[in-house]
Design a protein around this motif. Structure first.
Motif, PDB file in Angstrom:
ATOM      1  N   ASN A  26      43.060  32.384  49.844  1.00 52.25           N
ATOM      2  CA  ASN A  26      44.352  32.642  50.469  1.00 52.25           C
ATOM      3  C   ASN A  26      44.433  34.037  51.095  1.00 52.25           C
ATOM      4  N   GLY A  27      43.314  34.796  51.089  1.00 53.39           N
ATOM      5  CA  GLY A  27      43.280  36.118  51.699  1.00 53.39           C
ATOM      6  C   GLY A  27      43.578  37.266  50.759  1.00 53.39           C
ATOM      7  N   TYR A  28      43.977  36.985  49.544  1.00 45.92           N
ATOM      8  CA  TYR A  28      44.234  38.026  48.560  1.00 45.92           C
ATOM      9  C   TYR A  28      42.945  38.399  47.833  1.00 45.92           C
ATOM     10  N   TYR A  29      42.944  39.600  47.259  1.00 47.80           N
ATOM     11  CA  TYR A  29      41.839  40.046  46.407  1.00 47.80           C
ATOM     12  C   TYR A  29      42.378  40.180  44.992  1.00 47.80           C
ATOM     13  N   ALA A  30      41.772  39.485  44.062  1.00 53.76           N
ATOM     14  CA  ALA A  30      42.183  39.536  42.659  1.00 53.76           C
ATOM     15  C   ALA A  30      41.190  40.391  41.883  1.00 53.76           C
ATOM     16  N   TRP A  31      41.710  41.413  41.211  1.00 49.86           N
ATOM     17  CA  TRP A  31      40.896  42.273  40.360  1.00 49.86           C
ATOM     18  C   TRP A  31      41.114  41.854  38.913  1.00 49.86           C
ATOM     19  N   TYR A  32      40.034  41.599  38.204  1.00 52.26           N
ATOM     20  CA  TYR A  32      40.069  41.306  36.769  1.00 52.26           C
ATOM     21  C   TYR A  32      39.321  42.442  36.088  1.00 52.26           C
ATOM     22  N   GLY A  33      40.038  43.302  35.348  1.00 47.23           N
ATOM     23  CA  GLY A  33      39.440  44.475  34.736  1.00 47.23           C
ATOM     24  C   GLY A  33      39.329  44.362  33.238  1.00 47.23           C
ATOM     25  N   ASN A  34      38.410  45.160  32.692  1.00 49.69           N
ATOM     26  CA  ASN A  34      38.123  45.189  31.266  1.00 49.69           C
ATOM     27  C   ASN A  34      37.547  43.846  30.813  1.00 49.69           C
ATOM     28  N   VAL A  35      36.654  43.286  31.643  1.00 44.82           N
ATOM     29  CA  VAL A  35      36.036  42.001  31.339  1.00 44.82           C
ATOM     30  C   VAL A  35      34.512  42.091  31.422  1.00 44.82           C
ATOM     31  N   SER A  36      33.851  41.263  30.634  1.00 48.47           N
ATOM     32  CA  SER A  36      32.404  41.077  30.770  1.00 48.47           C
ATOM     33  C   SER A  36      32.220  39.918  31.741  1.00 48.47           C
ATOM     34  N   GLU A  37      31.359  40.080  32.702  1.00 47.88           N
ATOM     35  CA  GLU A  37      31.237  39.033  33.716  1.00 47.88           C
ATOM     36  C   GLU A  37      30.286  37.930  33.293  1.00 47.88           C
ATOM     37  N   GLU A  38      30.627  36.711  33.676  1.00 47.76           N
ATOM     38  CA  GLU A  38      29.766  35.542  33.490  1.00 47.76           C
ATOM     39  C   GLU A  38      29.456  34.928  34.850  1.00 47.76           C
ATOM     40  N   VAL A  39      29.677  35.705  35.903  1.00 50.54           N
ATOM     41  CA  VAL A  39      29.422  35.281  37.280  1.00 50.54           C
ATOM     42  C   VAL A  39      28.508  36.312  37.935  1.00 50.54           C
ATOM     43  N   LYS A  40      28.018  35.981  39.114  1.00 50.58           N
ATOM     44  CA  LYS A  40      27.159  36.893  39.876  1.00 50.58           C
ATOM     45  C   LYS A  40      27.821  37.210  41.205  1.00 50.58           C
ATOM     46  N   LEU A  41      27.430  38.342  41.782  1.00 53.13           N
ATOM     47  CA  LEU A  41      27.926  38.750  43.080  1.00 53.13           C
ATOM     48  C   LEU A  41      27.700  37.639  44.100  1.00 53.13           C
ATOM     49  N   TYR A  42      28.707  37.344  44.879  1.00 49.39           N
ATOM     50  CA  TYR A  42      28.736  36.328  45.945  1.00 49.39           C
ATOM     51  C   TYR A  42      28.754  34.885  45.438  1.00 49.39           C
ATOM     52  N   ASP A  43      28.951  34.693  44.134  1.00 49.06           N
ATOM     53  CA  ASP A  43      29.175  33.335  43.626  1.00 49.06           C
ATOM     54  C   ASP A  43      30.502  32.822  44.177  1.00 49.06           C
ATOM     55  N   TYR A  44      30.549  31.533  44.464  1.00 46.23           N
ATOM     56  CA  TYR A  44      31.812  30.875  44.794  1.00 46.23           C
ATOM     57  C   TYR A  44      32.368  30.326  43.492  1.00 46.23           C
ATOM     58  N   VAL A  45      33.633  30.634  43.220  1.00 49.63           N
ATOM     59  CA  VAL A  45      34.247  30.195  41.974  1.00 49.63           C
ATOM     60  C   VAL A  45      35.499  29.375  42.282  1.00 49.63           C
ATOM     61  N   GLU A  46      35.705  28.363  41.481  1.00 45.20           N
ATOM     62  CA  GLU A  46      36.849  27.460  41.644  1.00 45.20           C
ATOM     63  C   GLU A  46      38.041  27.952  40.827  1.00 45.20           C
ATOM     64  N   LYS A  47      39.228  27.570  41.268  1.00 45.31           N
ATOM     65  CA  LYS A  47      40.448  27.859  40.530  1.00 45.31           C
ATOM     66  C   LYS A  47      40.295  27.355  39.096  1.00 45.31           C
ATOM     67  N   GLY A  48      40.635  28.199  38.130  1.00 48.23           N
ATOM     68  CA  GLY A  48      40.555  27.833  36.726  1.00 48.23           C
ATOM     69  C   GLY A  48      39.212  28.113  36.075  1.00 48.23           C
ATOM     70  N   GLU A  49      38.201  28.466  36.864  1.00 50.73           N
ATOM     71  CA  GLU A  49      36.869  28.743  36.316  1.00 50.73           C
ATOM     72  C   GLU A  49      36.870  30.068  35.558  1.00 50.73           C
ATOM     73  N   MET A  50      36.071  30.136  34.505  1.00 52.37           N
ATOM     74  CA  MET A  50      35.967  31.344  33.686  1.00 52.37           C
ATOM     75  C   MET A  50      35.094  32.375  34.398  1.00 52.37           C
ATOM     76  N   LEU A  51      35.629  33.599  34.548  1.00 57.05           N
ATOM     77  CA  LEU A  51      34.877  34.689  35.165  1.00 57.05           C
ATOM     78  C   LEU A  51      34.166  35.539  34.132  1.00 57.05           C
ATOM     79  N   GLY A  52      34.752  35.658  32.970  1.00 63.35           N
ATOM     80  CA  GLY A  52      34.206  36.495  31.912  1.00 63.35           C
ATOM     81  C   GLY A  52      35.163  36.523  30.741  1.00 63.35           C
TER      82      GLY A  52
END
Length: 74
Positions: A26-52
């Motif tokens: 939708n053009g917004y940038y969402a920042w999720y801070g204080n998290v351990s990542e379970e994704v990689k740079l440039y991964d496409y992620v779906e709504k509801g998917e766990m990032l970390g």
């Protein structure tokens, strides 16, 4: 995660700890801070998917549009 998109940043941001940034479809940038990542740079992620997992009892969520944080008006 609140909307689908592409991971555009993973790393440290002052005041937020380890951050995962998602450029949402939708053009917004969402920042999720204080998290351990379970994704990689440039991964496409779906709504509801766990990032970390939260690194403590809390995490940060900030939504940006045009380099400005969006205020919650509720």
């Amino acid at each position: 995660m609140k909307d689908s998109g592409i991971i555009t940043f993973i790393g440290e941001k002052e005041g937020y700890g380890n951050v995962v940034i998602v450029q949402q479809s939708n053009g917004y940038y969402a920042w999720y801070g204080n998290v351990s990542e379970e994704v990689k740079l440039y991964d496409y992620v779906e709504k509801g998917e766990m990032l970390g997992k939260s690194l403590s009892d809390f995490y940060y969520y900030v939504l940006y549009k045009d380099d400005n944080p969006i205020k919650n008006e509720n």
